[in-house]
Structures are given as C-alpha cells and as structure tokens.
Enzyme design. Sequence first.
Site, short mmCIF file in Angstrom:
data_model
loop_
_atom_site.label_atom_id
_atom_site.label_comp_id
_atom_site.label_asym_id
_atom_site.label_seq_id
_atom_site.Cartn_x
_atom_site.Cartn_y
_atom_site.Cartn_z
N LYS A 100 0.82 -1.23 0.00
CA LYS A 100 0.00 0.00 0.00
C LYS A 100 0.84 1.26 0.00
CE LYS A 100 0.52 -2.00 4.06
NZ LYS A 100 0.09 -3.03 4.96
N GLU A 124 -5.09 -5.70 -5.16
CA GLU A 124 -6.24 -6.04 -4.31
C GLU A 124 -5.84 -6.15 -2.83
OE1 GLU A 124 -9.78 -6.68 -5.12
OE2 GLU A 124 -9.54 -6.27 -3.00
N VAL A 127 -5.35 -3.07 0.34
CA VAL A 127 -6.35 -2.53 1.26
C VAL A 127 -7.21 -3.67 1.80
CG1 VAL A 127 -8.28 -0.92 1.56
CG2 VAL A 127 -6.46 -0.38 -0.07
N GLY A 129 -6.46 -6.33 3.55
CA GLY A 129 -5.91 -7.70 3.62
C GLY A 129 -6.65 -8.64 2.70
N ASP A 196 -0.64 3.81 7.94
CA ASP A 196 -1.07 2.68 7.11
C ASP A 196 -2.53 2.87 6.66
OD1 ASP A 196 -0.60 -0.29 6.27
OD2 ASP A 196 -2.46 -0.34 7.44
N LYS A 200 -4.29 3.56 2.86
CA LYS A 200 -5.41 2.75 2.35
C LYS A 200 -6.60 3.63 1.95
CE LYS A 200 -3.90 -1.34 4.87
NZ LYS A 200 -3.94 -2.02 6.19
N GLY A 298 -2.54 -10.33 8.09
CA GLY A 298 -2.16 -11.72 8.37
C GLY A 298 -1.73 -12.43 7.11
N1 HSE Z 1 -0.19 -3.64 9.22
C1 HSE Z 1 -1.33 -3.78 8.40
C2 HSE Z 1 -2.55 -3.88 9.29
C3 HSE Z 1 -1.18 -5.00 7.54
O1 HSE Z 1 -2.38 -4.10 10.49
O2 HSE Z 1 -3.66 -3.70 8.81
C4 HSE Z 1 -2.24 -5.14 6.48
O3 HSE Z 1 -2.20 -4.10 5.55
#
Ligand code: HSE
Length: 395
Positions: A100, A124, A127, A129, A196, A200, A298
């Site tokens: 991302k 994909e 954003v 996971g 993060d 996203k 994950g």
């Molecule tokens: N570090 C990110 C989270 C990983 O905890 O959402 C997934 O993008």
Amino acid sequence: MAKAAILGYGVVGSGVYEILCGNSENIEKKAGQRIDVKYILDLRDFPDHPHQELFTKDFNDILNDDEVSVVIEVMGGVNPAYDFSKAALLKGKNVITSNKELVAACGTELMAIAKENSVNYLFEASVGGGIPIIRPLNQCMAANRVEEIYGILNGTTNYIMTKMAKEGADFDEVLKEAQRLGYAERNPEADVCGHDACRKIAILSSLASGKFVDYKNIPTEGITEITRADVKFASKLSSVIKLIGSARLFDDGKVFARVAPMIVPESHQFASVNGVFNAILLHGDYVGDVMFYGRGAGKLPTASAVVADVIDAVKHIRTNKWQEWIDKGSEFMVDASKVAYRYFVRTKDASLGKEFANAQSLGEIDGEYGFVTEEMQEGEFLQQLSQRGTFIRML
Ligand code: HSE
C-alpha cells in the site's frame, strides 16, 4: 504454463508461495493454465526451504527471464520495490502487489506504465488484507458515483483497541502480540500513528474519484493518545472507539478524506468489528450502502488476495484491465476545518462543557470530565476548545 516470481519472502510472500503450491490444481482450473513459482527474491537465506533452487538475490535474474510473466511484489516499502515494479512493467510483465505504501505513493505512474505496456498492475491486497474491496469498488460499483467511504482499515490497531477495551490489556503487550502474529508493519508506528490506514483510504478515494488523492494531504491521527478514560467515557455513551479512515466525494468533484479515532455507537455495524478484522462501508448513489468485512491483515488472508490478482493477471495476459486514477493536483481536496462533527471532549476543567451550546455532560471519571458537543465545524470547534481538553470525533 505461466511463470511467476515472488519479490520478498516475508509473512505475505511465504503465504503466497504456500497457496500457489498448495492449491495449484484449483488455481490452474481458475487461471486456465498452471502457475509455477520460478524465482523467489530475498536478501536473506532460507536454508530450511526445500526448494533452494528458487531463491535469488539478483532481481536481474527475474527481469531478464522472458518466461516470467507475473512479478509478485510483496517486499513492502517504496524502495527498491518501486524500481523493481517499474522495470518489470516496462519489460511487459504483470506486477501484483500488497504494498500500500508504494501504491499510494507511485500508483499513478505504475498504472500508467502498465497501461502503455498492455499489462496489469494489480493491488487487491493493498487494502483490507483478504477482503475483496479494490475489484468490487473498481468493477462492481462502476455504475455508481461512490459518495462515501468509511473503513476500519488497519488490523493491528483494531486488534489493540479490541484487546484494550474488552480485556483491559496493556498497549505495548498487545502491540507485541500483533507483531508476533504478522499483523503489524515492520515499523509499527505506521500502524499506531494511522499512516497505514491513511495510505489505504488514499488508495480507495483515488479509485472512487478517479483522481490521485495524495496521502500527504489527508489529515491523520493514530491511536497513541487514546486513554482508558476515553474508553470508559465511550462506554457511557454505549459506544466504542475505532480508528476510522473516511472519505466523502462531493458531486462538484471535491474530496475530503481523514484518518482518526472515532466514537462508534454500539448499534453501528463497525462496533462489532473486532480483533484483526476490518470493515469497509461504501455508499453508492444507486446501490446505497454496501459493506465488506473480513481479516484485514495476516499471512494467508493477505496472500489469498494476492493470488486472486495473480490468477486475474494470468487470465488477462497482454490486456490491461481498466483501473487507474489521474493526477489533478490537490485543489479539489476539501479543507478539514470546514467539515462538521459532534465531538466528545475529555478535560480537567469541570466547567468547560458549559461553554459549548447544548453540550451533553458525561460526568467525571478519574478526575477528568467528559461531554459531547452539538455538530460544529472543526475550525470553529478547535477555536472554542483552545487546547483545554482532548477530543474524539463522533461517527
Ligand atoms: N499492518 C497492516 C494492518 C497490515 O495491520 O492492517 C495489512 O495491511
């Protein structure tokens, strides 16, 4: 048969390898041809791996191998991921990523290069996971103008907030647990400070608006200032606190985006999104509300989204799928001070609430006082508060 190369054998990269090998027959049926991993690029050694012949430390091995049609960039960070992705696209290879940070920073250019070279740059997994969200937003919502996006977009912070709220757990301990489980970023500041989630929501609002929403223009707050008293006051409001990425897309083309903790009523769908789970709510002008829910971080959930893109790329070899946004500067971004919310305020000043019209008092907890304001424009609210308390916006 299609040949793929995995750049980065960390949490996600090893998950991608596991799925591509472990589910190969099923994947072959869906892709219409077999997909084999020909290279794994990593600077580290993995002496216990049964297929040592796959490992290389030299990206040129992959770049110069015309058999490799899909490059899976799961290294994270902007460099050298940017150089590798750009070089691969220019060579006519598809690039799939979960990165991302890179998509938010350089997606405009990389998608344009993919288009010029009739290949795909697909992201994909960048954003939510394992949650399908980029493809639904880009394709299934295509008949709509997306007017609002709200999301719990970071698994690590949601995991921390849930454990703190439900078990009274200690912030640092839960963060370590999230790192052990492979949820957190290499530098977990990116999670807890909201960066993060910011990248996203930048990606989602860029896709929804068709204009590059620069993550640097998105006001961003993390969860580091949230206290136990905040959680208790939220509970008095029959609410919980969640880190929310939000965007509003106005019909005059303006866009507003923000990342911040918000007070979420227990009656809202987001209140029961716990642990590593993420949720994203889109509002389209024809379809209304649409919600997506699943594991936001994950190894295998994220890898499953990466592999879905690999299959899609193999099914569309030499065909660029429509997916882009255009850089139109930042004039269209709405000034944050003009946006209105109700605010929960926590303060040591017992009489502060009386200064705000129609404020709802929440009484006192551990020597601090809480109240909720009526809806106010943020600039006006901040001026009146004059740093005499901390606040959280109400969803
Ligand atoms: N570090 C990110 C989270 C990983 O905890 O959402 C997934 O993008």
